[in-house]
Scaffold this motif. Structure first.
Motif, PDB file in Angstrom:
ATOM      1  N   ASN A   1      69.793  46.752  62.036  1.00 29.51           N
ATOM      2  CA  ASN A   1      69.897  45.307  62.183  1.00 29.51           C
ATOM      3  C   ASN A   1      71.063  44.878  63.064  1.00 29.51           C
ATOM      4  OD1 ASN A   1      67.690  44.791  60.538  1.00 29.51           O
ATOM      5  ND2 ASN A   1      68.940  44.574  58.687  1.00 29.51           N
ATOM      6  N   TYR A   2      71.826  45.851  63.537  1.00 24.85           N
ATOM      7  CA  TYR A   2      73.055  45.550  64.267  1.00 24.85           C
ATOM      8  C   TYR A   2      72.901  45.823  65.758  1.00 24.85           C
ATOM      9  CZ  TYR A   2      75.661  44.798  60.008  1.00 24.85           C
ATOM     10  OH  TYR A   2      76.116  44.279  58.827  1.00 24.85           O
TER      11      TYR A   2
ATOM     12  N   ASP B   1      75.671  48.967  55.594  1.00 25.35           N
ATOM     13  CA  ASP B   1      74.566  48.019  55.766  1.00 25.35           C
ATOM     14  C   ASP B   1      73.460  48.711  56.564  1.00 25.35           C
ATOM     15  OD1 ASP B   1      74.527  44.428  56.624  1.00 25.35           O
ATOM     16  OD2 ASP B   1      73.042  45.717  55.671  1.00 25.35           O
ATOM     17  N   THR B   2      72.352  47.989  56.784  1.00 26.50           N
ATOM     18  CA  THR B   2      71.230  48.553  57.537  1.00 26.50           C
ATOM     19  C   THR B   2      71.562  48.576  59.013  1.00 26.50           C
ATOM     20  OG1 THR B   2      69.713  47.677  55.869  1.00 26.50           O
ATOM     21  CG2 THR B   2      68.776  48.352  57.987  1.00 26.50           C
TER      22      THR B   2
ATOM     23  N   VAL C   1      80.916  46.802  55.650  1.00 24.21           N
ATOM     24  CA  VAL C   1      80.526  47.574  56.818  1.00 24.21           C
ATOM     25  C   VAL C   1      81.753  48.263  57.409  1.00 24.21           C
ATOM     26  CG1 VAL C   1      79.523  47.463  59.124  1.00 24.21           C
ATOM     27  CG2 VAL C   1      78.613  46.005  57.294  1.00 24.21           C
TER      28      VAL C   1
ATOM     29  N   ASN D   1      72.617  56.503  61.672  1.00 23.29           N
ATOM     30  CA  ASN D   1      73.549  55.367  61.631  1.00 23.29           C
ATOM     31  C   ASN D   1      74.710  55.564  62.592  1.00 23.29           C
ATOM     32  OD1 ASN D   1      71.898  54.388  59.647  1.00 23.29           O
ATOM     33  ND2 ASN D   1      73.363  54.624  57.981  1.00 23.29           N
TER      34      ASN D   1
ATOM     35  N   LYS E   1      77.347  43.729  65.517  1.00 19.97           N
ATOM     36  CA  LYS E   1      77.088  42.381  65.013  1.00 19.97           C
ATOM     37  C   LYS E   1      75.670  42.324  64.494  1.00 19.97           C
ATOM     38  CE  LYS E   1      77.335  37.474  66.217  1.00 19.97           C
ATOM     39  NZ  LYS E   1      78.506  37.081  65.417  1.00 19.97           N
ATOM     40  N   LYS E   2      75.518  41.762  63.304  1.00 17.60           N
ATOM     41  CA  LYS E   2      74.197  41.586  62.689  1.00 17.60           C
ATOM     42  C   LYS E   2      73.634  40.302  63.241  1.00 17.60           C
ATOM     43  CE  LYS E   2      71.976  41.994  58.177  1.00 17.60           C
ATOM     44  NZ  LYS E   2      72.257  42.168  56.725  1.00 17.60           N
ATOM     45  N   THR E   3      72.790  40.440  64.259  1.00 18.56           N
ATOM     46  CA  THR E   3      72.305  39.288  64.990  1.00 18.56           C
ATOM     47  C   THR E   3      71.034  39.669  65.721  1.00 18.56           C
ATOM     48  OG1 THR E   3      72.872  37.695  66.732  1.00 18.56           O
ATOM     49  CG2 THR E   3      73.675  39.919  67.026  1.00 18.56           C
ATOM     50  N   ARG E   4      70.283  38.646  66.149  1.00 20.74           N
ATOM     51  CA  ARG E   4      69.137  38.878  67.019  1.00 20.74           C
ATOM     52  C   ARG E   4      69.443  38.434  68.434  1.00 20.74           C
ATOM     53  NH1 ARG E   4      66.896  42.821  65.190  1.00 20.74           N
ATOM     54  NH2 ARG E   4      65.133  42.447  66.584  1.00 20.74           N
TER      55      ARG E   4
ATOM     56  N   TRP F   1      68.792  46.959  69.225  1.00 22.16           N
ATOM     57  CA  TRP F   1      68.608  47.436  67.863  1.00 22.16           C
ATOM     58  C   TRP F   1      67.830  48.740  67.765  1.00 22.16           C
ATOM     59  CZ3 TRP F   1      67.792  42.808  70.128  1.00 22.16           C
ATOM     60  CH2 TRP F   1      68.709  41.797  69.802  1.00 22.16           C
TER      61      TRP F   1
ATOM     62  N   ASN G   1      69.276  55.640  64.845  1.00 28.21           N
ATOM     63  CA  ASN G   1      69.225  54.819  63.635  1.00 28.21           C
ATOM     64  C   ASN G   1      69.043  55.648  62.374  1.00 28.21           C
ATOM     65  OD1 ASN G   1      69.664  52.527  65.136  1.00 28.21           O
ATOM     66  ND2 ASN G   1      67.543  51.827  65.102  1.00 28.21           N
TER      67      ASN G   1
END
Length: 122
Positions: free
Chosen positions: A31-32, A27-28, A2, A77, A99-102, A53, A74
């Motif tokens: 999702n970040y 990356d997608t 990334v 990007n 950060k790739k997180t929820r 997101w 999105n």
């Protein structure tokens, strides 16, 4: 891997406006959780704004509320920081982070850009 690449920093007079961009690859992007930070000389790096997101929720430091707007596209990007009514105290290196997180507004970020200088002259 990334990568985050900021652009848009400049020297601007007090009261002026700038728009920073941060292009993300590797990356997608959707999702970040994304954020903008800034660091002035001799000071700690502080969060300025963050965006969820889909872009539906935004968060701001008190010092920039009503003047700065964070957004993301999105499809491109890219995350943006629109800065209006700039003040000399906004002078800093601005960094985007992801950060790739929820988790909403995570306490740490995994990926950082190289920074872009914003200087506001009085």
């Amino acid at each position: 891997q990334v990568q985050l690449v900021e652009s848009g920093g400049a020297v601007v007079q007090a009261g002026g406006s700038l728009r920073l961009s941060c292009a993300v690859s590797g990356d997608t992007f959707s999702n970040y959780f994304m954020a903008w930070f800034r660091q002035a000389p001799g000071k700690e790096r502080d969060i300025v704004a963050a965006v969820s997101w889909s872009g539906g929720r935004t968060y701001y430091a008190d010092s920039v509320k009503g003047r700065f707007t964070i957004s993301r596209d999105n499809a491109k990007n890219t995350v943006y920081l629109r800065m209006n009514s700039l003040k000399p105290e906004d002078t800093a290196v601005y960094y985007c982070a992801g950060k790739k997180t929820r988790v909403v507004i995570p306490t740490t970020y995994d990926y950082w850009g190289q920074g872009t200088q914003v200087t506001v002259s009085s």
